[in-house]
Design a protein around this motif. Structure first.
Motif, PDB file in Angstrom:
ATOM      1  N   VAL A 122       7.776  -3.932   1.614  1.00 31.30           N
ATOM      2  CA  VAL A 122       6.411  -4.027   1.106  1.00 31.30           C
ATOM      3  C   VAL A 122       5.924  -2.667   0.613  1.00 31.30           C
ATOM      4  N   VAL A 123       6.178  -1.625   1.387  1.00 33.96           N
ATOM      5  CA  VAL A 123       5.748  -0.286   0.996  1.00 33.96           C
ATOM      6  C   VAL A 123       6.462   0.163  -0.277  1.00 33.96           C
ATOM      7  N   LEU A 124       7.749  -0.121  -0.389  1.00 37.44           N
ATOM      8  CA  LEU A 124       8.475   0.275  -1.595  1.00 37.44           C
ATOM      9  C   LEU A 124       7.945  -0.451  -2.826  1.00 37.44           C
ATOM     10  N   ASP A 125       7.559  -1.699  -2.673  1.00 38.60           N
ATOM     11  CA  ASP A 125       6.967  -2.429  -3.788  1.00 38.60           C
ATOM     12  C   ASP A 125       5.639  -1.791  -4.201  1.00 38.60           C
ATOM     13  N   ILE A 126       4.814  -1.442  -3.222  1.00 36.93           N
ATOM     14  CA  ILE A 126       3.545  -0.773  -3.519  1.00 36.93           C
ATOM     15  C   ILE A 126       3.798   0.549  -4.231  1.00 36.93           C
ATOM     16  N   ALA A 127       4.755   1.316  -3.721  1.00 37.06           N
ATOM     17  CA  ALA A 127       5.033   2.628  -4.301  1.00 37.06           C
ATOM     18  C   ALA A 127       5.536   2.511  -5.738  1.00 37.06           C
ATOM     19  N   GLU A 128       6.350   1.506  -6.029  1.00 40.48           N
ATOM     20  CA  GLU A 128       6.823   1.312  -7.401  1.00 40.48           C
ATOM     21  C   GLU A 128       5.654   0.989  -8.324  1.00 40.48           C
ATOM     22  N   ALA A 137       0.723  10.566  -8.818  1.00 44.75           N
ATOM     23  CA  ALA A 137      -0.040  10.466  -7.565  1.00 44.75           C
ATOM     24  C   ALA A 137       0.844  10.783  -6.360  1.00 44.75           C
ATOM     25  N   TRP A 138       0.289  11.494  -5.402  1.00 48.14           N
ATOM     26  CA  TRP A 138       0.947  11.682  -4.117  1.00 48.14           C
ATOM     27  C   TRP A 138       0.743  10.438  -3.262  1.00 48.14           C
ATOM     28  N   ILE A 139       1.780  10.074  -2.510  1.00 57.47           N
ATOM     29  CA  ILE A 139       1.669   8.981  -1.542  1.00 57.47           C
ATOM     30  C   ILE A 139       1.687   9.593  -0.149  1.00 57.47           C
ATOM     31  N   ARG A 151      11.049   8.086   4.849  1.00 56.11           N
ATOM     32  CA  ARG A 151      12.406   8.307   4.335  1.00 56.11           C
ATOM     33  C   ARG A 151      12.739   7.305   3.234  1.00 56.11           C
ATOM     34  N   ALA A 152      12.319   6.055   3.395  1.00 51.28           N
ATOM     35  CA  ALA A 152      12.541   5.057   2.350  1.00 51.28           C
ATOM     36  C   ALA A 152      11.859   5.478   1.054  1.00 51.28           C
ATOM     37  N   LEU A 153      10.634   5.987   1.164  1.00 48.49           N
ATOM     38  CA  LEU A 153       9.896   6.424  -0.020  1.00 48.49           C
ATOM     39  C   LEU A 153      10.586   7.611  -0.700  1.00 48.49           C
ATOM     40  N   LEU A 154      10.978   8.598   0.094  1.00 51.98           N
ATOM     41  CA  LEU A 154      11.623   9.785  -0.474  1.00 51.98           C
ATOM     42  C   LEU A 154      12.981   9.449  -1.069  1.00 51.98           C
ATOM     43  N   GLN A 155      13.705   8.580  -0.402  1.00 55.13           N
ATOM     44  CA  GLN A 155      15.024   8.175  -0.888  1.00 55.13           C
ATOM     45  C   GLN A 155      14.910   7.478  -2.245  1.00 55.13           C
ATOM     46  N   GLY A 157      12.755   8.298  -4.454  1.00 58.30           N
ATOM     47  CA  GLY A 157      12.271   9.263  -5.429  1.00 58.30           C
ATOM     48  C   GLY A 157      10.767   9.370  -5.578  1.00 58.30           C
ATOM     49  N   HIS A 158      10.017   8.884  -4.601  1.00 55.97           N
ATOM     50  CA  HIS A 158       8.559   8.951  -4.683  1.00 55.97           C
ATOM     51  C   HIS A 158       8.031  10.285  -4.157  1.00 55.97           C
TER      52      HIS A 158
END
Length: 421
Positions: A122-128, A137-139, A151-155, A157-158
């Motif tokens: 869910v978070v990765l979908d939001i970040a995309e 934007a910074w998350i 770690r999922a977000l950084l991996q 590329g966010h």
């Protein structure tokens, strides 16, 4: 400056709003958008947020919406504070692990893995969607389990930094015991999210006098009582562990306790209902005292500091954040996410140097990092075998019979949130 809070209908939000109002010189927010699919909650929280701003003389605009793409459009920073499955899922996370004799907790152990599996996609979908709408934007992630989610977000590329309120709580606690201001206290804080130790307490900054030995000598009983750990253990360790370390240092004792009282989820759910009733009172224009018992104390100060640093507006020079290791702790992989002091600026956090870590702490960090590797693989790729391996690797599980039973229960209780199940 525009900030967006995803999960803005949370009962946590007025704590955040209060911080934005009080600390507007540090973080001058012109527009604050609260995004949440729960329209009724969002209306209550948004109404209180506007009254808090008005009472404190903040002229910023507060917008509420269920439209994520519109909410993040043009935002300088996006704060994530969501709970996939709500308190009902948390209640399960804290209950079914006990059936196998393991700690039931929402951020660590089997319950923490369940939360990661529900949350990461869910978070990765939001970040995309943030990246498509506003790639600069910074998350800022406050969503647990913070280490795995960050770690999922950084991996992927966010531009992401993880945030937890444990360190800022210790900073204020120690300042009170020492009779100084929180700004005078610098923590030698090291570990992973919810697996940290205060190995030094310095006055005035990273090079200041270490008064941790004096704290333990003069106030060890108070600190131990707050942590629900025995004073002799603190004396032998010579550090102050996070209260989450009690799940590791006193696992069986905690399991027995959890089996004899209502879950924390049940307590929080009842508290949330009471808070939402309060939020609906048009005469309420400040965060209620009950909110302090909800959790997340000092979250607002930590969030303001971090956002201000990332956006170039100031904030504290050093902040405890969750970010990539990149050699800071040489016994962990470079792409592990660690929780340490860092200098925070527009280019992101730069961890401060960390002295050699006692093997007693380094070993546990390494084991939990290995678990987080496997947990993230399970969250991203699914599969019963990946869930089993992650559970088997976790030091709060560790036995194959426990891991088998917990795997079955985790999948059964979370099937609606697992696309692969």
């Amino acid at each position: 400056m525009k900030l967006t809070v995803v999960g803005g209908g949370s009962t946590y939000t007025p704590e955040l709003i209060d911080g934005f109002a009080r600390l507007r010189d540090t973080l001058p927010v012109e527009e604050l958008v609260l995004v949440d699919p729960a329209a009724e909650r969002l209306e209550l929280v948004g109404g209180l947020a506007r009254r808090i701003f008005a009472k404190q003389g903040h002229d910023g605009r507060i917008v509420t919406t269920s439209d994520l793409d519109a909410g993040v459009d043009g935002a300088d920073a996006v704060l994530l504070q969501l709970r996939v499955g709500g308190q009902a899922a948390r209640q399960q996370d804290e209950t079914w692990p006990l059936e196998c004799g393991c700690v039931g907790q929402e951020t660590t152990g089997a319950g923490g893995l369940a939360k990661a599996l529900r949350t990461v996609p869910v978070v990765l979908d939001i970040a995309e969607r943030v990246r498509r709408t506003n790639p600069h934007a910074w998350i800022i992630d406050f969503t647990n389990p913070v280490g795995i989610v960050t770690r999922a977000l950084l991996q992927a590329g966010h531009k992401a930094v993880g945030l937890c309120n444990v360190a800022i709580g210790f900073q204020r606690k120690f300042a009170g015991l020492l009779g100084v201001t929180p700004a005078d206290v610098h923590l030698d804080h090291v570990g992973l999210n919810h697996l940290t130790w205060e190995t030094g307490v310095r006055l005035g900054g990273p090079e200041g006098e270490d008064v941790l030995p004096k704290l333990l000598t003069g106030h060890g009983d108070t600190i131990a009582a707050d942590l629900h750990l025995p004073r002799p253990l603190l004396d032998r360790l010579g550090v102050v562990p996070s209260y989450y370390l009690r799940y590791f240092y006193a696992h069986d004792e905690v399991v027995r306790e959890l089996g004899t009282k209502p879950s924390r989820a049940a307590e929080v759910a009842a508290m949330e209902q009471e808070l939402l009733q309060m939020y609906g009172d048009p005469g309420l224009d400040e965060k209620p005292g009950l909110l302090a018992k909800r959790g997340g104390a000092y979250y607002s100060e930590a969030a303001v500091d971090l956002a201000a640093g990332l956006l170039g507006g100031g904030g504290s020079p050093y902040q405890v954040v969750n970010t990539l290791n990149r050699g800071t702790l040489p016994f962990l992989p470079g792409d592990a996410v660690i929780e340490v002091q860092a200098a925070v600026g527009p280019n992101g956090p730069t961890p401060l140097a960390v002295p050699a870590v006692d093997p007693l702490f380094a070993g546990l960090m390494a084991q939990v990092t290995a678990y987080e590797d496997l947990a993230l693989a399970a969250a991203l790729r699914g599969g019963r075998d990946r869930v089993f391996k992650a559970l088997l690797a976790h030091p709060l599980v560790g036995q194959y019979a426990y891991a088998e039973g917990l795997t079955d229960r985790l999948i059964a209780h979370n099937r609606e949130h697992l696309a692969w199940a």
